[in-house]
Design a protein around this motif. Structure first.
Motif, short mmCIF file in Angstrom:
data_model
loop_
_atom_site.label_atom_id
_atom_site.label_comp_id
_atom_site.label_asym_id
_atom_site.label_seq_id
_atom_site.Cartn_x
_atom_site.Cartn_y
_atom_site.Cartn_z
N ILE A 194 -12.95 -5.94 -2.18
CA ILE A 194 -11.75 -5.55 -2.92
C ILE A 194 -10.55 -6.15 -2.20
N ALA A 195 -9.66 -6.72 -2.96
CA ALA A 195 -8.43 -7.26 -2.37
C ALA A 195 -7.37 -7.33 -3.46
N SER A 196 -6.13 -7.39 -3.02
CA SER A 196 -5.06 -7.61 -3.99
C SER A 196 -5.16 -9.04 -4.51
N ASP A 197 -4.80 -9.23 -5.77
CA ASP A 197 -4.79 -10.59 -6.32
C ASP A 197 -3.81 -11.47 -5.55
N TRP A 198 -2.79 -10.88 -4.94
CA TRP A 198 -1.85 -11.65 -4.13
C TRP A 198 -2.57 -12.36 -2.99
N SER A 249 -2.09 -6.12 -8.78
CA SER A 249 -3.43 -5.69 -9.16
C SER A 249 -4.40 -5.89 -8.01
N ARG A 250 -5.41 -5.01 -7.98
CA ARG A 250 -6.55 -5.19 -7.08
C ARG A 250 -7.76 -5.57 -7.92
N SER A 251 -8.64 -6.36 -7.31
CA SER A 251 -9.86 -6.76 -8.01
C SER A 251 -11.01 -6.82 -7.02
N VAL A 252 -12.23 -6.79 -7.57
CA VAL A 252 -13.41 -7.13 -6.78
C VAL A 252 -13.57 -8.64 -6.89
N GLY A 297 0.80 -1.21 0.00
CA GLY A 297 0.00 0.00 0.00
C GLY A 297 0.83 1.26 0.00
N THR A 298 0.20 2.35 0.41
CA THR A 298 0.86 3.65 0.46
C THR A 298 1.61 3.79 1.77
N SER A 307 -11.09 -0.73 -13.88
CA SER A 307 -9.79 -0.84 -13.21
C SER A 307 -9.84 -0.23 -11.82
N LEU A 308 -9.10 -0.86 -10.92
CA LEU A 308 -8.91 -0.35 -9.57
C LEU A 308 -7.46 0.09 -9.41
N PRO A 309 -7.19 0.98 -8.48
CA PRO A 309 -5.79 1.38 -8.25
C PRO A 309 -4.93 0.17 -7.92
N SER A 310 -3.74 0.12 -8.49
CA SER A 310 -2.83 -0.99 -8.19
C SER A 310 -2.29 -0.84 -6.77
N ILE A 311 -1.59 -1.85 -6.31
CA ILE A 311 -1.03 -1.83 -4.96
C ILE A 311 0.46 -2.13 -5.04
#
Length: 292
Positions: free
Chosen positions: A236-240, A162-165, A146-147, A259-263
């Protein structure tokens, strides 16, 4: 008196601000730390630390000695590593902090390889989703997503994901598949308390934000994973975070046209402390894992 060990002890005392905290991190008793500092001061014939009811503060001489000693030990570590050669590996102790789910899925399963390459290195991993004080906890390197809230942190970006729903097919069969972000208002969102409940999407340069709601809020990523896998809603979560389930198809992405903001994934090193060869090479190891 072992001058190298005395310098390392003094550095830890300055960075933690107390004999007791330094002793805990070094794995020795507090009297041993106090004795080492007293011997160092006697050897140098100068006071290094001012002791008061508010804690320990280095004197002017102590601050100068700390900065030079820190650089000297860092150089010594690098020289030892170079002399040993890549095949000899690292030694000593390495303390790493990392988010629980990310470490469980992506770091710990790969640790045998890293530890086999460094048979004389002991690794301690502190699993915590919260941001912790790296200096106070004696952390050599933290793997964070994250930030970065601390603009003064010494950090290196090691991956972007990547983040996804995400939801399970079972939940989507019951609740329906959202076709646009606006449809999310009719769904049960699992809220991760460390992220906002307003989800921001983009498509073809257009931005859209949706305020989601749900009956369940969780404070840790493990709880979010468990709730999604229990068919309780989407999130929403990171694909990781759901890498095994995405591969197996037990969790799927929705709204893929948006698209969602990347992480970002960071290796963070304690501010004001030396960046050790062990910490740097562990960050390299994780970076290589994520690029494989």
């Amino acid at each position: 008196m072992d001058r190298y060990q005395a310098m390392a002890t003094f550095i830890r005392v300055v960075e933690t601000g107390s004999f007791s905290a330094a002793a805990r991190q070094l794995g020795v008793g507090q009297p041993a730390v106090s004795k080492t500092i007293a011997q160092l001061e006697a050897h140098l014939q100068v006071s290094l630390i001012v002791r008061s009811t508010h804690g320990l503060t280095p004197t002017e001489a102590g601050q100068n000695f700390y900065e030079r000693a820190r650089n000297a030990i860092q150089e010594a570590d690098e020289a030892e590593l170079a002399a040993r050669g890549a095949g000899a590996g690292l030694s000593g102790r390495l303390r790493v902090s990392a988010a629980t789910t990310f470490a469980r899925l992506h770091i710990i399963p790969k640790l045998p390889r890293f530890m086999a390459e460094h048979p004389h290195l002991n690794v301690e991993i502190i699993l915590d989703d919260r941001l912790i004080d790296l200096v106070a906890e004696g952390i050599d390197v933290s793997i964070r997503m994250g930030t970065l809230a601390d603009s003064t942190a010494i950090a290196r970006k090691i991956a972007t994901g990547s983040r996804s729903v995400l939801a399970t097919p079972t939940y989507l069969e019951r609740a329906g598949i959202p076709r646009t972000p606006a449809d999310l208002t009719n769904h049960d969102a699992i809220i991760y308390s460390q992220l906002p409940s307003v989800w921001s999407f983009t498509q073809n340069g257009a931005a859209l934000s949706v305020s989601v709601s749900g009956r369940l809020k969780v404070s840790a990523a493990e709880g979010l994973r468990a709730a999604v896998l229990a068919d309780m809603g989407l999130s929403i979560a990171s694909d990781w975070m759901f890498a095994p389930e995405l591969e197996a198809g037990t969790v799927v992405r929705v709204l893929e046209a948006w698209s969602l903001p990347s992480i970002d994934l960071w290796a963070v090193f304690p501010s004001g402390r030396m960046k050790t060869a062990k910490a740097r090479l562990f960050a390299d190891f994780v970076e290589n894992l994520m690029s494989a």
